[in-house]
Design a protein around this motif. Sequence first.
Motif, PDB file in Angstrom:
ATOM      1  N   GLU A  53       0.857  -1.186   0.000  1.00  0.00           N
ATOM      2  CA  GLU A  53       0.000   0.000   0.000  1.00  0.00           C
ATOM      3  C   GLU A  53       0.892   1.234   0.000  1.00  0.00           C
ATOM      4  O   GLU A  53       1.748   1.379   0.866  1.00  0.00           O
ATOM      5  CB  GLU A  53      -0.906  -0.019   1.236  1.00  0.00           C
ATOM      6  CG  GLU A  53      -1.975   1.025   1.243  1.00  0.00           C
ATOM      7  CD  GLU A  53      -2.978   0.822   2.368  1.00  0.00           C
ATOM      8  OE1 GLU A  53      -4.001   1.495   2.333  1.00  0.00           O
ATOM      9  OE2 GLU A  53      -2.742   0.007   3.271  1.00  0.00           O
ATOM     10  N   GLY A  54       0.693   2.083  -1.002  1.00  0.00           N
ATOM     11  CA  GLY A  54       1.503   3.297  -1.077  1.00  0.00           C
ATOM     12  C   GLY A  54       2.976   3.023  -1.289  1.00  0.00           C
ATOM     13  O   GLY A  54       3.821   3.769  -0.821  1.00  0.00           O
ATOM     14  N   GLY A  55       3.316   1.911  -1.939  1.00  0.00           N
ATOM     15  CA  GLY A  55       4.709   1.600  -2.227  1.00  0.00           C
ATOM     16  C   GLY A  55       5.435   0.850  -1.133  1.00  0.00           C
ATOM     17  O   GLY A  55       6.582   0.470  -1.316  1.00  0.00           O
ATOM     18  N   GLN A  72      -7.254   0.754   3.354  1.00  0.00           N
ATOM     19  CA  GLN A  72      -8.329   1.741   3.347  1.00  0.00           C
ATOM     20  C   GLN A  72      -8.468   2.488   2.038  1.00  0.00           C
ATOM     21  O   GLN A  72      -9.534   2.963   1.716  1.00  0.00           O
ATOM     22  CB  GLN A  72      -8.106   2.713   4.488  1.00  0.00           C
ATOM     23  CG  GLN A  72      -7.845   1.980   5.771  1.00  0.00           C
ATOM     24  CD  GLN A  72      -8.607   2.486   6.922  1.00  0.00           C
ATOM     25  OE1 GLN A  72      -8.918   3.639   6.983  1.00  0.00           O
ATOM     26  NE2 GLN A  72      -8.902   1.618   7.846  1.00  0.00           N
ATOM     27  N   ASN A  73      -7.374   2.604   1.274  1.00  0.00           N
ATOM     28  CA  ASN A  73      -7.429   3.389   0.037  1.00  0.00           C
ATOM     29  C   ASN A  73      -6.991   2.597  -1.179  1.00  0.00           C
ATOM     30  O   ASN A  73      -6.469   3.162  -2.122  1.00  0.00           O
ATOM     31  CB  ASN A  73      -6.531   4.631   0.175  1.00  0.00           C
ATOM     32  CG  ASN A  73      -7.017   5.549   1.260  1.00  0.00           C
ATOM     33  OD1 ASN A  73      -8.202   5.784   1.387  1.00  0.00           O
ATOM     34  ND2 ASN A  73      -6.100   6.055   2.060  1.00  0.00           N
ATOM     35  N   GLY A  74      -7.183   1.315  -1.159  1.00  0.00           N
ATOM     36  CA  GLY A  74      -6.741   0.478  -2.264  1.00  0.00           C
ATOM     37  C   GLY A  74      -5.334  -0.023  -2.014  1.00  0.00           C
ATOM     38  O   GLY A  74      -4.503   0.687  -1.448  1.00  0.00           O
ATOM     39  N   CYS A  75      -5.063  -1.263  -2.423  1.00  0.00           N
ATOM     40  CA  CYS A  75      -3.747  -1.852  -2.213  1.00  0.00           C
ATOM     41  C   CYS A  75      -3.634  -3.115  -3.055  1.00  0.00           C
ATOM     42  O   CYS A  75      -4.579  -3.523  -3.721  1.00  0.00           O
ATOM     43  CB  CYS A  75      -3.542  -2.192  -0.736  1.00  0.00           C
ATOM     44  SG  CYS A  75      -4.700  -3.418  -0.105  1.00  0.00           S
ATOM     45  N   PHE A  76      -2.464  -3.716  -3.003  1.00  0.00           N
ATOM     46  CA  PHE A  76      -2.231  -5.019  -3.602  1.00  0.00           C
ATOM     47  C   PHE A  76      -1.965  -5.999  -2.480  1.00  0.00           C
ATOM     48  O   PHE A  76      -1.316  -5.666  -1.492  1.00  0.00           O
ATOM     49  CB  PHE A  76      -1.028  -4.991  -4.554  1.00  0.00           C
ATOM     50  CG  PHE A  76      -1.266  -4.162  -5.780  1.00  0.00           C
ATOM     51  CD1 PHE A  76      -1.917  -4.702  -6.873  1.00  0.00           C
ATOM     52  CD2 PHE A  76      -0.850  -2.848  -5.822  1.00  0.00           C
ATOM     53  CE1 PHE A  76      -2.152  -3.930  -7.999  1.00  0.00           C
ATOM     54  CE2 PHE A  76      -1.071  -2.074  -6.942  1.00  0.00           C
ATOM     55  CZ  PHE A  76      -1.732  -2.615  -8.040  1.00  0.00           C
ATOM     56  N   VAL A  77      -2.479  -7.223  -2.630  1.00  0.00           N
ATOM     57  CA  VAL A  77      -2.307  -8.250  -1.609  1.00  0.00           C
ATOM     58  C   VAL A  77      -1.740  -9.500  -2.261  1.00  0.00           C
ATOM     59  O   VAL A  77      -2.259  -9.967  -3.274  1.00  0.00           O
ATOM     60  CB  VAL A  77      -3.656  -8.587  -0.922  1.00  0.00           C
ATOM     61  CG1 VAL A  77      -3.479  -9.718   0.066  1.00  0.00           C
ATOM     62  CG2 VAL A  77      -4.221  -7.381  -0.243  1.00  0.00           C
ATOM     63  N   THR A  78      -0.654 -10.015  -1.680  1.00  0.00           N
ATOM     64  CA  THR A  78      -0.118 -11.298  -2.110  1.00  0.00           C
ATOM     65  C   THR A  78      -0.723 -12.350  -1.191  1.00  0.00           C
ATOM     66  O   THR A  78      -0.548 -12.308   0.033  1.00  0.00           O
ATOM     67  CB  THR A  78       1.420 -11.322  -2.029  1.00  0.00           C
ATOM     68  OG1 THR A  78       1.931 -10.225  -2.793  1.00  0.00           O
ATOM     69  CG2 THR A  78       1.972 -12.622  -2.570  1.00  0.00           C
ATOM     70  N   ASP A  83      -0.424 -15.637  -5.342  1.00  0.00           N
ATOM     71  CA  ASP A  83      -1.171 -14.799  -6.278  1.00  0.00           C
ATOM     72  C   ASP A  83      -1.221 -13.355  -5.776  1.00  0.00           C
ATOM     73  O   ASP A  83      -1.372 -13.115  -4.575  1.00  0.00           O
ATOM     74  CB  ASP A  83      -2.610 -15.303  -6.450  1.00  0.00           C
ATOM     75  CG  ASP A  83      -2.694 -16.579  -7.277  1.00  0.00           C
ATOM     76  OD1 ASP A  83      -1.676 -16.963  -7.888  1.00  0.00           O
ATOM     77  OD2 ASP A  83      -3.782 -17.184  -7.306  1.00  0.00           O
ATOM     78  N   LEU A  84      -1.138 -12.411  -6.706  1.00  0.00           N
ATOM     79  CA  LEU A  84      -1.217 -10.992  -6.391  1.00  0.00           C
ATOM     80  C   LEU A  84      -2.574 -10.471  -6.837  1.00  0.00           C
ATOM     81  O   LEU A  84      -2.973 -10.671  -7.984  1.00  0.00           O
ATOM     82  CB  LEU A  84      -0.098 -10.220  -7.101  1.00  0.00           C
ATOM     83  CG  LEU A  84      -0.032  -8.726  -6.846  1.00  0.00           C
ATOM     84  CD1 LEU A  84       0.322  -8.439  -5.394  1.00  0.00           C
ATOM     85  CD2 LEU A  84       0.977  -8.069  -7.772  1.00  0.00           C
ATOM     86  N   GLU A  85      -3.300  -9.837  -5.928  1.00  0.00           N
ATOM     87  CA  GLU A  85      -4.631  -9.302  -6.220  1.00  0.00           C
ATOM     88  C   GLU A  85      -4.683  -7.816  -5.873  1.00  0.00           C
ATOM     89  O   GLU A  85      -4.088  -7.390  -4.879  1.00  0.00           O
ATOM     90  CB  GLU A  85      -5.702 -10.033  -5.396  1.00  0.00           C
ATOM     91  CG  GLU A  85      -5.875 -11.486  -5.731  1.00  0.00           C
ATOM     92  CD  GLU A  85      -6.551 -11.732  -7.069  1.00  0.00           C
ATOM     93  OE1 GLU A  85      -7.276 -10.838  -7.558  1.00  0.00           O
ATOM     94  OE2 GLU A  85      -6.351 -12.826  -7.623  1.00  0.00           O
ATOM     95  N   ALA A  86      -5.398  -7.049  -6.668  1.00  0.00           N
ATOM     96  CA  ALA A  86      -5.623  -5.630  -6.383  1.00  0.00           C
ATOM     97  C   ALA A  86      -6.944  -5.491  -5.638  1.00  0.00           C
ATOM     98  O   ALA A  86      -7.954  -6.073  -6.031  1.00  0.00           O
ATOM     99  CB  ALA A  86      -5.670  -4.829  -7.678  1.00  0.00           C
ATOM    100  N   LEU A  87      -6.932  -4.731  -4.551  1.00  0.00           N
ATOM    101  CA  LEU A  87      -8.138  -4.485  -3.763  1.00  0.00           C
ATOM    102  C   LEU A  87      -8.461  -2.999  -3.788  1.00  0.00           C
ATOM    103  O   LEU A  87      -7.564  -2.157  -3.782  1.00  0.00           O
ATOM    104  CB  LEU A  87      -7.942  -4.932  -2.314  1.00  0.00           C
ATOM    105  CG  LEU A  87      -7.571  -6.392  -2.067  1.00  0.00           C
ATOM    106  CD1 LEU A  87      -7.429  -6.643  -0.573  1.00  0.00           C
ATOM    107  CD2 LEU A  87      -8.599  -7.329  -2.672  1.00  0.00           C
ATOM    108  N   THR A  88      -9.755  -2.696  -3.793  1.00  0.00           N
ATOM    109  CA  THR A  88     -10.180  -1.296  -3.767  1.00  0.00           C
ATOM    110  C   THR A  88     -10.438  -0.813  -2.349  1.00  0.00           C
ATOM    111  O   THR A  88     -10.511   0.376  -2.108  1.00  0.00           O
ATOM    112  CB  THR A  88     -11.458  -1.093  -4.589  1.00  0.00           C
ATOM    113  OG1 THR A  88     -12.509  -1.885  -4.028  1.00  0.00           O
ATOM    114  CG2 THR A  88     -11.245  -1.473  -6.045  1.00  0.00           C
ATOM    115  N   GLY A  89     -10.633  -1.748  -1.428  1.00  0.00           N
ATOM    116  CA  GLY A  89     -10.874  -1.380  -0.035  1.00  0.00           C
ATOM    117  C   GLY A  89     -12.232  -1.807   0.460  1.00  0.00           C
ATOM    118  O   GLY A  89     -12.596  -1.537   1.597  1.00  0.00           O
ATOM    119  N   SER A  90     -13.009  -2.506  -0.364  1.00  0.00           N
ATOM    120  CA  SER A  90     -14.337  -2.933   0.090  1.00  0.00           C
ATOM    121  C   SER A  90     -14.482  -4.454   0.106  1.00  0.00           C
ATOM    122  O   SER A  90     -15.535  -4.971   0.436  1.00  0.00           O
ATOM    123  CB  SER A  90     -15.414  -2.325  -0.813  1.00  0.00           C
ATOM    124  OG  SER A  90     -15.224  -2.750  -2.152  1.00  0.00           O
TER     125      SER A  90
END
Length: 103
Positions: A53-55, A72-78, A83-90
């Motif tokens: 999140e945020g680098g 809270q503001n979007g992030c990537f989760v391994t 697997d790497l997934e992008a999350l928007t926060g919801s």
Amino acid sequence: MPCEMQQRRWEHRYCNMWKSLVTAVALLAVSGSAHAASAVNKDAETRTLVVTEGGSKTDLALAGGETVEFCQNGCFVTLPNGDLEALTGSETVEISGGVARIK
């Protein structure tokens, strides 16, 4: 008399601006706290997610049965399988049997 009317108009405008400002701040406060991803570990053993999140990367260790909020503001989760997934926060990341699913 005209000065009194001008004073009342100014007070009315000031009051309306103040109400609008308070309403806007309240809406921002509510909307800002409403979006956070969550992770649920339904396994008995600890599972780890890597959150970017945020680098910056952070290991998020979830004990068995634990639920946490993050991102809270979007992030990537391994996920545990790499697997790497992008999350928007919801979203909710649910871990069961060592497998993570995004809901």
